[in-house]
Scaffold this motif. Structure first.
Motif, PDB file in Angstrom:
ATOM      1  N   ARG A 135      34.078  43.526  97.812  1.00 33.14           N
ATOM      2  CA  ARG A 135      34.278  42.459  98.802  1.00 33.14           C
ATOM      3  C   ARG A 135      33.015  42.218  99.620  1.00 33.14           C
ATOM      4  O   ARG A 135      32.819  41.129 100.174  1.00 33.14           O
ATOM      5  CB  ARG A 135      35.459  42.817  99.718  1.00 33.14           C
ATOM      6  CG  ARG A 135      35.777  41.682 100.690  1.00 33.14           C
ATOM      7  CD  ARG A 135      37.039  41.887 101.477  1.00 33.14           C
ATOM      8  NE  ARG A 135      37.209  40.746 102.384  1.00 33.14           N
ATOM      9  CZ  ARG A 135      38.327  40.413 102.959  1.00 33.14           C
ATOM     10  NH1 ARG A 135      39.423  41.094 102.741  1.00 33.14           N
ATOM     11  NH2 ARG A 135      38.386  39.366 103.764  1.00 33.14           N
ATOM     12  N   GLN A 136      32.177  43.245  99.694  1.00 37.10           N
ATOM     13  CA  GLN A 136      30.950  43.076 100.479  1.00 37.10           C
ATOM     14  C   GLN A 136      30.071  41.947  99.937  1.00 37.10           C
ATOM     15  O   GLN A 136      29.234  41.413 100.646  1.00 37.10           O
ATOM     16  CB  GLN A 136      30.177  44.392 100.523  1.00 37.10           C
ATOM     17  CG  GLN A 136      30.896  45.438 101.365  1.00 37.10           C
ATOM     18  CD  GLN A 136      30.330  46.832 101.171  1.00 37.10           C
ATOM     19  OE1 GLN A 136      29.145  46.997 100.914  1.00 37.10           O
ATOM     20  NE2 GLN A 136      31.184  47.836 101.272  1.00 37.10           N
ATOM     21  N   LYS A 137      30.296  41.577  98.667  1.00 40.15           N
ATOM     22  CA  LYS A 137      29.540  40.447  98.101  1.00 40.15           C
ATOM     23  C   LYS A 137      29.703  39.188  98.953  1.00 40.15           C
ATOM     24  O   LYS A 137      28.814  38.355  99.047  1.00 40.15           O
ATOM     25  CB  LYS A 137      30.062  40.105  96.710  1.00 40.15           C
ATOM     26  CG  LYS A 137      29.727  41.076  95.631  1.00 40.15           C
ATOM     27  CD  LYS A 137      30.207  40.469  94.317  1.00 40.15           C
ATOM     28  CE  LYS A 137      30.595  41.521  93.325  1.00 40.15           C
ATOM     29  NZ  LYS A 137      31.351  40.969  92.198  1.00 40.15           N
ATOM     30  N   LEU A 138      30.885  39.057  99.566  1.00 38.62           N
ATOM     31  CA  LEU A 138      31.163  37.854 100.361  1.00 38.62           C
ATOM     32  C   LEU A 138      30.286  37.790 101.600  1.00 38.62           C
ATOM     33  O   LEU A 138      30.227  36.770 102.269  1.00 38.62           O
ATOM     34  CB  LEU A 138      32.647  37.814 100.770  1.00 38.62           C
ATOM     35  CG  LEU A 138      33.646  37.710  99.614  1.00 38.62           C
ATOM     36  CD1 LEU A 138      35.074  37.911 100.106  1.00 38.62           C
ATOM     37  CD2 LEU A 138      33.522  36.341  98.928  1.00 38.62           C
ATOM     38  N   ASN A 139      29.616  38.898 101.920  1.00 35.65           N
ATOM     39  CA  ASN A 139      28.733  38.910 103.082  1.00 35.65           C
ATOM     40  C   ASN A 139      27.330  38.435 102.753  1.00 35.65           C
ATOM     41  O   ASN A 139      26.426  38.573 103.584  1.00 35.65           O
ATOM     42  CB  ASN A 139      28.663  40.316 103.682  1.00 35.65           C
ATOM     43  CG  ASN A 139      29.908  40.613 104.484  1.00 35.65           C
ATOM     44  OD1 ASN A 139      30.471  39.731 105.119  1.00 35.65           O
ATOM     45  ND2 ASN A 139      30.365  41.842 104.429  1.00 35.65           N
ATOM     46  N   LEU A 140      27.139  37.892 101.553  1.00 36.01           N
ATOM     47  CA  LEU A 140      25.815  37.370 101.217  1.00 36.01           C
ATOM     48  C   LEU A 140      25.356  36.415 102.331  1.00 36.01           C
ATOM     49  O   LEU A 140      26.066  35.463 102.671  1.00 36.01           O
ATOM     50  CB  LEU A 140      25.896  36.625  99.864  1.00 36.01           C
ATOM     51  CG  LEU A 140      24.576  36.027  99.372  1.00 36.01           C
ATOM     52  CD1 LEU A 140      23.574  37.117  99.009  1.00 36.01           C
ATOM     53  CD2 LEU A 140      24.813  35.135  98.145  1.00 36.01           C
ATOM     54  N   GLY A 141      24.216  36.685 102.895  1.00 29.97           N
ATOM     55  CA  GLY A 141      23.672  35.829 103.968  1.00 29.97           C
ATOM     56  C   GLY A 141      24.249  36.116 105.328  1.00 29.97           C
ATOM     57  O   GLY A 141      23.803  35.552 106.333  1.00 29.97           O
ATOM     58  N   CYS A 154      22.404  41.363  97.924  1.00 31.41           N
ATOM     59  CA  CYS A 154      21.299  40.644  97.295  1.00 31.41           C
ATOM     60  C   CYS A 154      21.806  39.840  96.103  1.00 31.41           C
ATOM     61  O   CYS A 154      22.851  40.139  95.536  1.00 31.41           O
ATOM     62  CB  CYS A 154      20.227  41.634  96.835  1.00 31.41           C
ATOM     63  SG  CYS A 154      19.413  42.436  98.219  1.00 31.41           S
ATOM     64  N   CYS A 155      21.031  38.802  95.764  1.00 30.82           N
ATOM     65  CA  CYS A 155      21.433  37.918  94.664  1.00 30.82           C
ATOM     66  C   CYS A 155      20.247  37.770  93.718  1.00 30.82           C
ATOM     67  O   CYS A 155      19.206  37.242  94.123  1.00 30.82           O
ATOM     68  CB  CYS A 155      21.840  36.564  95.259  1.00 30.82           C
ATOM     69  SG  CYS A 155      22.237  35.319  94.040  1.00 30.82           S
ATOM     70  N   ILE A 158      14.877  38.582 100.745  1.00 28.96           N
ATOM     71  CA  ILE A 158      15.025  40.040 100.560  1.00 28.96           C
ATOM     72  C   ILE A 158      15.307  40.354  99.082  1.00 28.96           C
ATOM     73  O   ILE A 158      14.863  41.361  98.547  1.00 28.96           O
ATOM     74  CB  ILE A 158      16.145  40.577 101.494  1.00 28.96           C
ATOM     75  CG1 ILE A 158      15.653  40.526 102.946  1.00 28.96           C
ATOM     76  CG2 ILE A 158      16.582  41.974 101.111  1.00 28.96           C
ATOM     77  CD1 ILE A 158      16.739  40.707 103.998  1.00 28.96           C
ATOM     78  N   SER A 159      16.030  39.441  98.417  1.00 27.45           N
ATOM     79  CA  SER A 159      16.346  39.632  96.989  1.00 27.45           C
ATOM     80  C   SER A 159      15.142  39.343  96.104  1.00 27.45           C
ATOM     81  O   SER A 159      15.205  39.555  94.887  1.00 27.45           O
ATOM     82  CB  SER A 159      17.481  38.701  96.558  1.00 27.45           C
ATOM     83  OG  SER A 159      18.571  38.784  97.423  1.00 27.45           O
ATOM     84  N   VAL A 177      25.463  39.054  92.024  1.00 25.17           N
ATOM     85  CA  VAL A 177      25.317  39.458  93.422  1.00 25.17           C
ATOM     86  C   VAL A 177      25.599  40.954  93.523  1.00 25.17           C
ATOM     87  O   VAL A 177      26.558  41.446  92.931  1.00 25.17           O
ATOM     88  CB  VAL A 177      26.277  38.632  94.309  1.00 25.17           C
ATOM     89  CG1 VAL A 177      26.316  39.160  95.724  1.00 25.17           C
ATOM     90  CG2 VAL A 177      25.833  37.174  94.320  1.00 25.17           C
ATOM     91  N   HIS A 178      24.735  41.672  94.244  1.00 33.25           N
ATOM     92  CA  HIS A 178      24.861  43.136  94.347  1.00 33.25           C
ATOM     93  C   HIS A 178      24.989  43.526  95.805  1.00 33.25           C
ATOM     94  O   HIS A 178      24.277  42.992  96.653  1.00 33.25           O
ATOM     95  CB  HIS A 178      23.636  43.801  93.721  1.00 33.25           C
ATOM     96  CG  HIS A 178      23.320  43.249  92.369  1.00 33.25           C
ATOM     97  ND1 HIS A 178      23.981  43.650  91.243  1.00 33.25           N
ATOM     98  CD2 HIS A 178      22.469  42.262  91.986  1.00 33.25           C
ATOM     99  CE1 HIS A 178      23.536  42.953  90.199  1.00 33.25           C
ATOM    100  NE2 HIS A 178      22.623  42.098  90.635  1.00 33.25           N
ATOM    101  N   TYR A 179      25.882  44.456  96.074  1.00 37.17           N
ATOM    102  CA  TYR A 179      26.080  44.872  97.465  1.00 37.17           C
ATOM    103  C   TYR A 179      25.583  46.297  97.656  1.00 37.17           C
ATOM    104  O   TYR A 179      25.346  47.024  96.687  1.00 37.17           O
ATOM    105  CB  TYR A 179      27.555  44.743  97.852  1.00 37.17           C
ATOM    106  CG  TYR A 179      28.483  45.528  96.971  1.00 37.17           C
ATOM    107  CD1 TYR A 179      28.991  44.973  95.800  1.00 37.17           C
ATOM    108  CD2 TYR A 179      28.833  46.830  97.284  1.00 37.17           C
ATOM    109  CE1 TYR A 179      29.819  45.705  94.967  1.00 37.17           C
ATOM    110  CE2 TYR A 179      29.671  47.569  96.454  1.00 37.17           C
ATOM    111  CZ  TYR A 179      30.157  46.995  95.300  1.00 37.17           C
ATOM    112  OH  TYR A 179      30.974  47.721  94.474  1.00 37.17           O
ATOM    113  N   GLY A 180      25.413  46.654  98.939  1.00 35.87           N
ATOM    114  CA  GLY A 180      25.003  48.030  99.247  1.00 35.87           C
ATOM    115  C   GLY A 180      23.568  48.331  98.842  1.00 35.87           C
ATOM    116  O   GLY A 180      23.226  49.482  98.594  1.00 35.87           O
TER     117      GLY A 180
END
Ligand SMILES: NC(=O)c1ccc[n+]([C@@H]2O[C@H](COP(=O)([O-])OP(=O)(O)OC[C@H]3O[C@@H](n4cnc5c(N)ncnc54)[C@H](O)[C@@H]3O)[C@@H](O)[C@H]2O)c1
Length: 511
Positions: free
Chosen positions: A396-402, A484-485, A434-435, A491-494
């Motif tokens: 779910r952390q993917k939804l925090n992109l940006g 990051c994307c 950042i990505s 999309v990758h989280y953490g």
């Protein structure tokens, strides 16, 4: 639930989606017949679909399949499961318009897990399986009156009353997305005039208390049928506070709401988050129905059950998970939304398209205007991500992109300078820097700029933003993991990021 069907409920989807099991389970609960096209063909020819393919070729199998499916669709209403390729026939598509189609949209990986190694020709070749999946997915989604992202028995069972409402025609022309959760899930009804058409998720003994804001009250609060009470809060992010929540709780007490009643949040993300939080805590928790009226809320905030308020130090710092009882989305309500608010929502659309990739990214990146289909696809992607991880422990952390930088910018500017979506516009650019995806960042910057969104903020206090990032609630032992994307859909989280890389990405926003 009245089991008598006016139209057949037809389960469609890619091979491996679990159509047969889901249709049988639903039929058993309703006590009605169930038929399966692959099974009928096998009974008639003595060959499994795989054997039929191999001995007579695909055209012969498709001809047999078309005849069988048209026969099933001509029978009295019952539960039907269709083979994955049956929708290649124009005659079948036409006949389906008299029935209710339920797309089991379990995703590529889940379908492949079930099919790999089977005797089906595509079970041996992941690349060919994926190609066919990509070719068919958009067509399936257009055809599905209802979309279920899981074929789990308890999800099918929870969704059944809503599916029956579709089959009875009592949901008018609305489409249904079923949001699967650990306790079954909730319906998301989407379409014009949704408030008057959607079957209400709670019975009449539970009274409806509308929570709305000072801009939306006159426009749409009156559209909620049979409302028993109304609480109006001042519009704007600066009012998404504990103080406002307290005024709502007190107004509910004054209007004699009880724990048998429920709230209806009519408005944007501020009303949705705050009303959801009030519902999660009032008398230890009452249901909430979300009726989103901004683009941000229709594509993102109304789904997934994150509710809460801001503290002066940081955004969304106090809250609770509280899944809605239903979400009712009427895209025509966006007609009154000011252009700047529409643009703010566009940032969340771009974010979702980056997460989902595929056709949504193709449509969004080519600059297409927002329509019901784009809204539905954004909602579907958000719901699917949340279904994997309701409590934000992983995917779910993917939804925090940006959002890590975006939220920090909002806090550093005291929620007064930018709309949420405008801050996310800047946050997305920082996340893509950042990505280290230079071309994608340039493409996204052009899209955001064309929508009138900010792509830089000359007065930004970089140190304040970095301090707010350090306070980010997702902080784990000192390090803020980033989303990051690498490309749309990837999309990758953490992802741990060096502090100087974060500083450089934020500094770039000042220029
Ligand atoms: N819970 C989540 O998962 C989640 C996800 C994303 C964003 N959010 C939250 O959502 C909030 C932002 O939401 P928002 O952008 O919808 O802001 P908002 O709720 O403040 O609405 C924006 C403005 O539009 C007005 N408005 C709403 N609907 C209207 C309509 N149809 N016609 C005319 N005016 C209308 C509102 O009164 C307000 O002035 C933030 O607090 C953010 O943190 C939450």
């Amino acid at each position: 639930m009245d089991p008598a069907l006016n139209r057949s409920l037809v389960f469609i989807g890619f091979m491996g989606a679990g159509k047969t099991t889901a249709a049988r389970h639903a039929a058993a609960i309703l006590g009605v017949n169930c038929s399966d096209s692959d099974e009928i063909i096998e009974q008639q020819t003595g060959l499994t679909p795989a054997q039929h393919f191999e001995s007579h070729g695909e055209p012969s199998f498709r001809a047999a399949e078309e005849a069988v499916v048209l026969g099933q669709l001509a029978e009295p209403p019952h539960l039907i499961s269709l083979g994955g390729g049956a929708l290649g026939s124009a005659a079948v598509i036409e006949a389906l318009s008299d029935h209710t189609t339920v797309l089991l949209d379990v995703g590529l990986d889940a379908a492949w897990d079930r099919i790999q190694g089977s005797d089906r020709p595509l079970g041996r070749d992941r690349a060919a399986f994926e190609d066919l999946y990509r070719e068919r997915e958009a067509g399936y989604r257009e055809l599905g009156d209802a979309n279920l992202s899981s074929s789990d028995r308890h999800v099918v069972e929870a969704a059944l009353p809503s599916l029956i409402a579709l089959a009875h025609g009592t949901a008018g022309s609305l489409r249904l997305l079923w949001a699967a959760t650990s306790d079954g899930g909730y319906p998301v009804w989407i379409g014009n005039d949704a408030l008057s058409q959607a079957p209400w998720p709670l019975d009449e003994s539970s009274r409806r208390f509308v929570i709305t804001d000072s801009n939306v009250a006159d426009l749409y609060a009156g559209d909620v049928p049979q409302a028993s009470g109304l609480v109006e809060i001042p519009a704007g992010e600066q009012h998404k506070t504990l103080e406002t929540a307290e005024t709502v709780w007190e107004a509910l007490v004054e209007q004699q709401a009880t724990r048998a009643d429920h709230l209806v949040a009519v408005g944007g993300g501020v009303v949705g988050d705050l009303a959801g939080f009030c519902a999660a805590s009032f008398q230890r928790g009452i249901p909430v129905v979300q009726v989103p009226t901004t683009l941000v809320a229709q594509v993102d905030s109304a789904f997934g059950g994150k509710t809460g308020v801001d503290l002066p130090q940081a955004k969304n710092y106090v809250g609770a998970y509280h899944q809605p009882a239903a979400v009712i989305v009427d895209p025509t309500k966006l007609a009154t939304l000011p252009p700047d608010e529409m643009a703010a929502g566009y940032a969340e659309v771009v974010k979702t398209a980056l997460i989902g990739g595929g056709l949504l990214w193709q449509r969004v990146s080519s600059g297409e205007a927002i329509d019901e289909q784009i809204i539905r696809e954004c909602a579907r992607i958000k719901i699917a991500v949340v279904a994997e991880d309701e409590r934000d422990g992983g995917p779910r952390q993917k939804l925090n992109l940006g959002h890590t930088v975006g939220h920090a910018i909002e806090a550093a500017t005291e929620y007064r300078v930018l709309r949420h979506g405008e801050a996310i516009s800047l946050g997305l650019l920082a996340a893509l820097r950042i990505s280290d995806t230079v071309e994608l960042r340039a493409e996204v910057l052009a899209l955001l700029a064309a929508a009138g969104l900010p792509t830089s903020l000359p007065d930004l206090d970089v140190d304040r933003v970095l301090a707010a990032i350090a306070l980010d609630k997702k902080r784990l032992s000192g390090e803020v993991p980033f989303v990051c994307c690498s490309e749309p859909g990837e999309v990758h989280y953490g992802v741990p990021v060096e502090p100087q890389v974060v500083r450089a990405a934020v500094e770039e926003l000042v220029s």
